[in-house]
Design a protein around this motif. Structure first.
Motif, short mmCIF file in Angstrom:
data_model
loop_
_atom_site.label_atom_id
_atom_site.label_comp_id
_atom_site.label_asym_id
_atom_site.label_seq_id
_atom_site.Cartn_x
_atom_site.Cartn_y
_atom_site.Cartn_z
N PRO A 206 20.16 -22.25 -92.80
CA PRO A 206 20.06 -23.13 -91.62
C PRO A 206 19.17 -24.33 -91.89
CG PRO A 206 18.56 -21.29 -91.40
CD PRO A 206 19.31 -21.08 -92.70
N HIS A 207 19.20 -25.29 -90.96
CA HIS A 207 18.28 -26.41 -91.03
C HIS A 207 16.85 -25.97 -90.68
CE1 HIS A 207 22.10 -28.61 -90.69
NE2 HIS A 207 21.47 -29.61 -91.25
N LYS A 208 16.76 -25.04 -89.77
CA LYS A 208 15.44 -24.56 -89.34
C LYS A 208 15.45 -23.03 -89.34
CE LYS A 208 13.41 -26.52 -85.84
NZ LYS A 208 13.07 -26.91 -84.44
N LEU A 209 14.43 -22.43 -89.92
CA LEU A 209 14.29 -20.97 -89.94
C LEU A 209 12.83 -20.66 -89.69
CD1 LEU A 209 15.39 -18.12 -90.44
CD2 LEU A 209 14.96 -18.47 -92.88
N GLU A 210 12.54 -20.05 -88.55
CA GLU A 210 11.18 -19.70 -88.18
C GLU A 210 11.13 -18.26 -87.73
OE1 GLU A 210 10.28 -22.38 -85.04
OE2 GLU A 210 9.97 -24.12 -86.35
N GLY A 211 9.97 -17.63 -87.87
CA GLY A 211 9.82 -16.28 -87.36
C GLY A 211 8.92 -15.42 -88.21
N TYR A 212 8.95 -14.11 -87.92
CA TYR A 212 8.13 -13.14 -88.61
C TYR A 212 8.98 -11.92 -88.95
CZ TYR A 212 4.54 -15.98 -86.35
OH TYR A 212 3.78 -17.04 -85.91
N PRO A 213 8.82 -11.34 -90.14
CA PRO A 213 9.61 -10.15 -90.51
C PRO A 213 9.44 -9.04 -89.50
CG PRO A 213 8.46 -11.05 -92.43
CD PRO A 213 7.94 -11.79 -91.23
N THR B 155 27.21 -31.14 -83.37
CA THR B 155 27.37 -29.76 -82.91
C THR B 155 26.17 -28.96 -83.40
OG1 THR B 155 29.77 -29.93 -83.05
CG2 THR B 155 28.83 -27.72 -83.01
N GLN B 156 25.59 -28.16 -82.51
CA GLN B 156 24.39 -27.40 -82.85
C GLN B 156 24.62 -25.92 -82.56
OE1 GLN B 156 20.84 -29.04 -81.04
NE2 GLN B 156 21.61 -31.13 -81.19
N LEU B 157 24.01 -25.10 -83.37
CA LEU B 157 24.08 -23.66 -83.20
C LEU B 157 22.68 -23.09 -83.33
CD1 LEU B 157 25.56 -20.88 -83.08
CD2 LEU B 157 25.74 -21.02 -85.56
N ARG B 158 22.28 -22.31 -82.33
CA ARG B 158 20.96 -21.67 -82.37
C ARG B 158 21.13 -20.16 -82.20
NH1 ARG B 158 16.76 -25.59 -79.02
NH2 ARG B 158 17.27 -27.53 -80.12
N ILE B 159 20.42 -19.42 -83.01
CA ILE B 159 20.47 -17.96 -82.94
C ILE B 159 19.04 -17.43 -82.96
CG2 ILE B 159 21.24 -15.84 -84.05
CD1 ILE B 159 23.56 -17.40 -85.22
N GLU B 160 18.74 -16.56 -82.03
CA GLU B 160 17.42 -15.92 -81.99
C GLU B 160 17.61 -14.42 -81.98
OE1 GLU B 160 13.23 -15.93 -79.45
OE2 GLU B 160 15.02 -16.89 -78.64
N ALA B 161 16.91 -13.74 -82.86
CA ALA B 161 16.93 -12.27 -82.92
C ALA B 161 15.50 -11.78 -82.71
CB ALA B 161 17.47 -11.80 -84.27
N LYS B 162 15.26 -11.04 -81.64
CA LYS B 162 13.90 -10.65 -81.26
C LYS B 162 13.82 -9.15 -81.05
CE LYS B 162 12.46 -11.97 -77.23
NZ LYS B 162 11.95 -12.81 -76.12
#
Length: 467
Positions: free
Chosen positions: A400-407, A427-434
């Motif tokens: 992705p263009h942006k990848l943020e988070g914590y394992p 066109t933009q696509l955002r995915i969040e896995a929490k």
């Protein structure tokens, strides 16, 4: 060499596309007159098509099954129908022209589905080829048998933990793709795989049956998040859990059964099928794509098992310009009715059922401008941890263009249409896995799961990019 031959035979076993033939106007009218909106046929395990697209009706006219049409075929059909409609109008037969127009509209609504079949067919061929190309072994034999089960529509996800890791990806691919493959392609893949008989592994390698799963229920219910190396370990045991652990296992199981609480280990959860590549304009969620008509998008989501909850429109203002945005919300999952007065034990069971239902539920939101979908948002859950979700998504879409988070906690990923820069019209696509959890008050254990949110939108389709 034999593995190369296997791949060659696989590709040869799948029928290749042949361009459709042009019928005369009289033949077109005879075919179109058979259209009845109430007549449908099951073209794949998931989708139904109008009756006039059935092979026995369509092939004698056009020479090829609609499941193998190309976009050029659909364009040709549209042109032929337009020419014949004009001819009938000139001949003073407007009823015939209307008949052709109705049938043409029904067929042109199938273009997105047929394109999806073509992509799914390619993914399935690749998955089967990788299984056949593997060296012969007990694990390969078990994987081929599971592939046959997946192509028959059997849910094999619980058995995947018992096959070698190199076979998990193609088997999961076949499981996700099965509902998108026409029966003709399913049968061709099944024939290529063979029956699988006589290749079952030893007791150490075999796929467990129902009796094996039943014997493991209690252990699985207390370790649902640690079934594979990719899943997060169960949280540390609390004081309440330690007291629960001291009780006999039989008492715990009997208590849960008497309170009618489902065994969480028997619930299958996966994120919605995500299809696409580095070009996010081609990304699809639950069979819906940006730019398609809102009504067609609603129908596609309903065929994926969601029910329409709300539909309407809102008037928005951008400077001096006012515009309407249509919307639709669909959901999947049941709501537990409040039973009224309860004993403490019944209250624990009720709250546990609510927790399970919250994990099982999902929602799809659609926003459209001038009847065309400009934004799609999907929420779902899975027992896989955030890291496994991230790996799955990156495999499908690339970096992705942006990848943020914590394992093991949260991952946030963003893609843009232009991989070099972000624009207001892309066109933009955002995915969040929490990572989330609910508490099973009957078994006194915290059950972790992952909440996934997908959101994709085409800013150029909307007067204002909806963030």
């Amino acid at each position: 060499m034999k593995y190369v031959v296997s791949l060659y035979l696989l590709l040869c076993s799948i029928p290749l596309h042949a361009a459709i033939t042009e019928p005369g106007c009289a033949q077109l009218l005879s075919w179109a007159a058979q259209h009845d909106q109430k007549q449908q046929w099951q073209v794949t395990p998931r989708y139904q098509f109008p009756g006039i697209s059935r092979d026995e009706v369509l092939v004698p006219v056009f020479g090829e099954s609609v499941t193998r049409w190309s976009m050029e075929d659909f364009r040709n059909l549209s042109q032929w129908m337009r020419t014949c409609r004009q001819q009938f109008l000139q001949d003073g037969d407007p009823a015939a022209a209307r008949t052709l127009a109705t049938a043409s509209g029904a067929m042109m609504r199938l273009t997105g589905y047929v394109q999806q079949f073509d992509r799914s067919r390619g993914e399935a061929e690749q998955a089967v080829a990788s299984l056949l190309a593997a060296p012969e072994s007990q694990g390969r034999a078990a994987a081929i048998e599971l592939a046959q089960q997946a192509l028959r529509g059997t849910n094999i996800r619980r058995e995947l933990r018992n096959v070698p890791r190199e076979f998990m990806r193609p088997l999961m691919g076949l499981t996700n793709i099965h509902g998108l493959l026409p029966q003709r392609d399913i049968e061709a893949l099944q024939a290529q795989l063979g029956s699988g008989e006589g290749v079952a592994g030893t007791s150490a390698d075999r796929v467990p049956g129902g009796a094996d799963v039943e014997a493991q229920k209690d252990a699985q219910s207390r370790a649902v998040a640690s079934q594979s190396p990719d899943r997060r370990a169960t949280p540390p045991t609390t004081t309440t859990e330690q007291a629960e652990t001291s009780a006999p296992a039989e008492s715990r199981v009997a208590a849960s059964q008497s309170l009618d609480v489902p065994d969480i280990s028997q619930i299958e959860l996966l994120p919605p099928p995500l299809q696409g590549g580095a070009d996010v304009t081609q990304t699809r969620l639950v069979g819906v794509r940006l730019g398609m008509p809102l009504e067609a998008a609603i129908e596609a989501v309903q065929q994926a098992g969601f029910r329409l909850k709300d539909k309407g429109g809102n008037l928005h203002k951008l400077g001096v310009y006012q515009y309407w945005l249509d919307f639709a919300e669909l959901e999947k999952g049941e709501t537990e009715p409040f039973p009224g007065t309860m004993t403490p034990a019944e209250s624990r069971a009720y709250q546990t059922r609510l927790g399970i239902q919250s994990v099982q539920s999902g929602k799809v939101s659609l926003v459209a401008y001038e009847g065309r979908v400009g934004r799609i948002s999907v929420s779902a859950s899975t027992f896989d941890g955030p890291d496994a979700v991230k790996a799955y998504v990156l495999e499908r879409l690339g970096e992705p263009h942006k990848l943020e988070g914590y394992p093991d906690v949260r991952w946030y990923m963003v893609w843009h249409q232009d991989r070099d820069k972000q624009t207001l019209d892309d066109t933009q696509l955002r995915i969040e896995a929490k990572q989330m959890q609910y508490t099973d008050l009957v078994r006194n254990v915290n059950v972790p799961y992952t909440q996934i949110s997908y959101s994709t939108w085409l800013c150029g389709t909307l007067p204002k990019c909806m963030e």
